[in-house]
Design a protein around this motif. Structure first.
Motif, PDB file in Angstrom:
ATOM      1  N   MET A 244       6.146  -1.908  12.020  1.00  0.00           N
ATOM      2  CA  MET A 244       5.961  -1.648  10.605  1.00  0.00           C
ATOM      3  C   MET A 244       5.412  -0.238  10.422  1.00  0.00           C
ATOM      4  O   MET A 244       4.551   0.209  11.163  1.00  0.00           O
ATOM      5  N   ALA A 245       5.903   0.414   9.429  1.00  0.00           N
ATOM      6  CA  ALA A 245       5.334   1.710   9.064  1.00  0.00           C
ATOM      7  C   ALA A 245       3.965   1.460   8.439  1.00  0.00           C
ATOM      8  O   ALA A 245       3.789   0.531   7.665  1.00  0.00           O
ATOM      9  N   ASP A 246       2.997   2.262   8.811  1.00  0.00           N
ATOM     10  CA  ASP A 246       1.650   2.089   8.272  1.00  0.00           C
ATOM     11  C   ASP A 246       1.624   2.433   6.791  1.00  0.00           C
ATOM     12  O   ASP A 246       2.212   3.419   6.352  1.00  0.00           O
ATOM     13  N   LEU A 247       0.933   1.613   6.037  1.00  0.00           N
ATOM     14  CA  LEU A 247       0.758   1.877   4.614  1.00  0.00           C
ATOM     15  C   LEU A 247      -0.362   2.876   4.369  1.00  0.00           C
ATOM     16  O   LEU A 247      -0.368   3.582   3.363  1.00  0.00           O
ATOM     17  N   PHE A 248      -1.314   2.916   5.303  1.00  0.00           N
ATOM     18  CA  PHE A 248      -2.479   3.790   5.190  1.00  0.00           C
ATOM     19  C   PHE A 248      -2.569   4.667   6.435  1.00  0.00           C
ATOM     20  O   PHE A 248      -2.061   4.297   7.486  1.00  0.00           O
ATOM     21  N   GLU A 249      -3.237   5.796   6.316  1.00  0.00           N
ATOM     22  CA  GLU A 249      -3.445   6.673   7.463  1.00  0.00           C
ATOM     23  C   GLU A 249      -4.497   6.042   8.373  1.00  0.00           C
ATOM     24  O   GLU A 249      -5.620   5.784   7.934  1.00  0.00           O
ATOM     25  N   ASN A 250      -4.137   5.763   9.619  1.00  0.00           N
ATOM     26  CA  ASN A 250      -5.029   5.065  10.540  1.00  0.00           C
ATOM     27  C   ASN A 250      -6.349   5.786  10.772  1.00  0.00           C
ATOM     28  O   ASN A 250      -7.388   5.146  10.922  1.00  0.00           O
ATOM     29  N   ASN A 251      -6.338   7.103  10.832  1.00  0.00           N
ATOM     30  CA  ASN A 251      -7.532   7.865  11.169  1.00  0.00           C
ATOM     31  C   ASN A 251      -8.314   8.333   9.949  1.00  0.00           C
ATOM     32  O   ASN A 251      -9.160   9.208  10.055  1.00  0.00           O
ATOM     33  N   ARG A 252      -8.052   7.729   8.810  1.00  0.00           N
ATOM     34  CA  ARG A 252      -8.726   8.137   7.571  1.00  0.00           C
ATOM     35  C   ARG A 252      -9.643   7.024   7.084  1.00  0.00           C
ATOM     36  O   ARG A 252      -9.371   5.848   7.297  1.00  0.00           O
ATOM     37  N   ASN A 253     -10.719   7.410   6.446  1.00  0.00           N
ATOM     38  CA  ASN A 253     -11.602   6.461   5.772  1.00  0.00           C
ATOM     39  C   ASN A 253     -11.317   6.516   4.283  1.00  0.00           C
ATOM     40  O   ASN A 253     -11.114   7.599   3.722  1.00  0.00           O
ATOM     41  N   TYR A 254     -11.309   5.354   3.645  1.00  0.00           N
ATOM     42  CA  TYR A 254     -11.045   5.250   2.212  1.00  0.00           C
ATOM     43  C   TYR A 254     -12.294   4.703   1.529  1.00  0.00           C
ATOM     44  O   TYR A 254     -12.935   3.782   2.041  1.00  0.00           O
ATOM     45  N   VAL A 255     -12.637   5.264   0.388  1.00  0.00           N
ATOM     46  CA  VAL A 255     -13.782   4.793  -0.378  1.00  0.00           C
ATOM     47  C   VAL A 255     -13.288   4.308  -1.741  1.00  0.00           C
ATOM     48  O   VAL A 255     -12.192   4.687  -2.192  1.00  0.00           O
ATOM     49  N   LEU A 256     -14.092   3.471  -2.377  1.00  0.00           N
ATOM     50  CA  LEU A 256     -13.727   2.987  -3.704  1.00  0.00           C
ATOM     51  C   LEU A 256     -13.474   4.171  -4.621  1.00  0.00           C
ATOM     52  O   LEU A 256     -14.222   5.146  -4.610  1.00  0.00           O
ATOM     53  N   GLY A 257     -12.416   4.079  -5.366  1.00  0.00           N
ATOM     54  CA  GLY A 257     -12.011   5.182  -6.235  1.00  0.00           C
ATOM     55  C   GLY A 257     -10.834   5.956  -5.677  1.00  0.00           C
ATOM     56  O   GLY A 257     -10.162   6.659  -6.425  1.00  0.00           O
ATOM     57  N   ASP A 258     -10.584   5.835  -4.364  1.00  0.00           N
ATOM     58  CA  ASP A 258      -9.401   6.486  -3.799  1.00  0.00           C
ATOM     59  C   ASP A 258      -8.155   5.793  -4.356  1.00  0.00           C
ATOM     60  O   ASP A 258      -8.049   4.565  -4.295  1.00  0.00           O
ATOM     61  N   PRO A 259      -7.230   6.543  -4.912  1.00  0.00           N
ATOM     62  CA  PRO A 259      -6.058   5.924  -5.542  1.00  0.00           C
ATOM     63  C   PRO A 259      -5.213   5.097  -4.576  1.00  0.00           C
ATOM     64  O   PRO A 259      -4.545   4.157  -4.990  1.00  0.00           O
ATOM     65  N   GLU A 260      -5.263   5.405  -3.285  1.00  0.00           N
ATOM     66  CA  GLU A 260      -4.473   4.649  -2.305  1.00  0.00           C
ATOM     67  C   GLU A 260      -4.893   3.179  -2.248  1.00  0.00           C
ATOM     68  O   GLU A 260      -4.087   2.304  -1.960  1.00  0.00           O
ATOM     69  N   LEU A 261      -6.158   2.906  -2.526  1.00  0.00           N
ATOM     70  CA  LEU A 261      -6.636   1.522  -2.489  1.00  0.00           C
ATOM     71  C   LEU A 261      -6.041   0.667  -3.602  1.00  0.00           C
ATOM     72  O   LEU A 261      -6.017  -0.553  -3.512  1.00  0.00           O
ATOM     73  N   ASP A 262      -5.545   1.316  -4.666  1.00  0.00           N
ATOM     74  CA  ASP A 262      -4.908   0.579  -5.752  1.00  0.00           C
ATOM     75  C   ASP A 262      -3.683  -0.189  -5.263  1.00  0.00           C
ATOM     76  O   ASP A 262      -3.237  -1.131  -5.930  1.00  0.00           O
ATOM     77  N   LEU A 263      -3.160   0.209  -4.123  1.00  0.00           N
ATOM     78  CA  LEU A 263      -2.011  -0.487  -3.548  1.00  0.00           C
ATOM     79  C   LEU A 263      -2.339  -1.951  -3.262  1.00  0.00           C
ATOM     80  O   LEU A 263      -1.494  -2.826  -3.406  1.00  0.00           O
ATOM     81  N   ILE A 264      -3.576  -2.241  -2.877  1.00  0.00           N
ATOM     82  CA  ILE A 264      -3.952  -3.624  -2.541  1.00  0.00           C
ATOM     83  C   ILE A 264      -4.768  -4.299  -3.630  1.00  0.00           C
ATOM     84  O   ILE A 264      -4.896  -5.515  -3.636  1.00  0.00           O
ATOM     85  N   GLY A 265      -5.321  -3.542  -4.543  1.00  0.00           N
ATOM     86  CA  GLY A 265      -6.072  -4.161  -5.626  1.00  0.00           C
ATOM     87  C   GLY A 265      -6.998  -3.174  -6.306  1.00  0.00           C
ATOM     88  O   GLY A 265      -7.357  -2.148  -5.725  1.00  0.00           O
ATOM     89  N   ASP A 266      -7.390  -3.522  -7.529  1.00  0.00           N
ATOM     90  CA  ASP A 266      -8.311  -2.641  -8.240  1.00  0.00           C
ATOM     91  C   ASP A 266      -9.738  -2.866  -7.742  1.00  0.00           C
ATOM     92  O   ASP A 266     -10.004  -3.713  -6.894  1.00  0.00           O
ATOM     93  N   ARG A 267     -10.656  -2.104  -8.257  1.00  0.00           N
ATOM     94  CA  ARG A 267     -12.058  -2.137  -7.828  1.00  0.00           C
ATOM     95  C   ARG A 267     -12.655  -3.540  -7.962  1.00  0.00           C
ATOM     96  O   ARG A 267     -13.373  -3.998  -7.075  1.00  0.00           O
ATOM     97  N   ASP A 268     -12.340  -4.215  -9.071  1.00  0.00           N
ATOM     98  CA  ASP A 268     -12.890  -5.561  -9.303  1.00  0.00           C
ATOM     99  C   ASP A 268     -12.348  -6.575  -8.298  1.00  0.00           C
ATOM    100  O   ASP A 268     -13.084  -7.429  -7.812  1.00  0.00           O
ATOM    101  N   LYS A 269     -11.061  -6.480  -8.002  1.00  0.00           N
ATOM    102  CA  LYS A 269     -10.464  -7.407  -7.035  1.00  0.00           C
ATOM    103  C   LYS A 269     -11.071  -7.204  -5.651  1.00  0.00           C
ATOM    104  O   LYS A 269     -11.400  -8.167  -4.959  1.00  0.00           O
TER     105      LYS A 269
END
Length: 70
Positions: free
Chosen positions: A1-26
């Motif tokens: 599978m092609a990675d949906l996220f960059e493996n070597n990156r850290n994501y914090v709340l507010g990063d638009p990439e996280l919207d792919l799996i759910g909003d802040r409340d979810k």
């Protein structure tokens, strides 16, 4: 599978990439219920590793060809 996220990156709340799996409340609800992808809680900061997000997404994958027919 092609990675949906960059493996070597850290994501914090507010990063638009996280919207792919759910909003802040979810994401907050999942953390409260011990669901969803693994995360780090550093004080009030929530951090998701790209590798953890990709592993979680792969575990959620559904292949219709492999599903049993009723």
């Amino acid at each position: 599978m092609a990675d949906l996220f960059e493996n070597n990156r850290n994501y914090v709340l507010g990063d638009p990439e996280l919207d792919l799996i759910g909003d802040r409340d979810k994401l907050a609800l999942w953390r409260h219920k011990n669901m969803g992808p693994a995360f780090y809680k550093l004080g009030r900061k929530v951090i998701y590793r790209g590798a953890d997000l990709n592993a979680w997404a792969e575990a959620c994958r559904v292949d219709p060809a492999l599903r049993s027919k009723s």
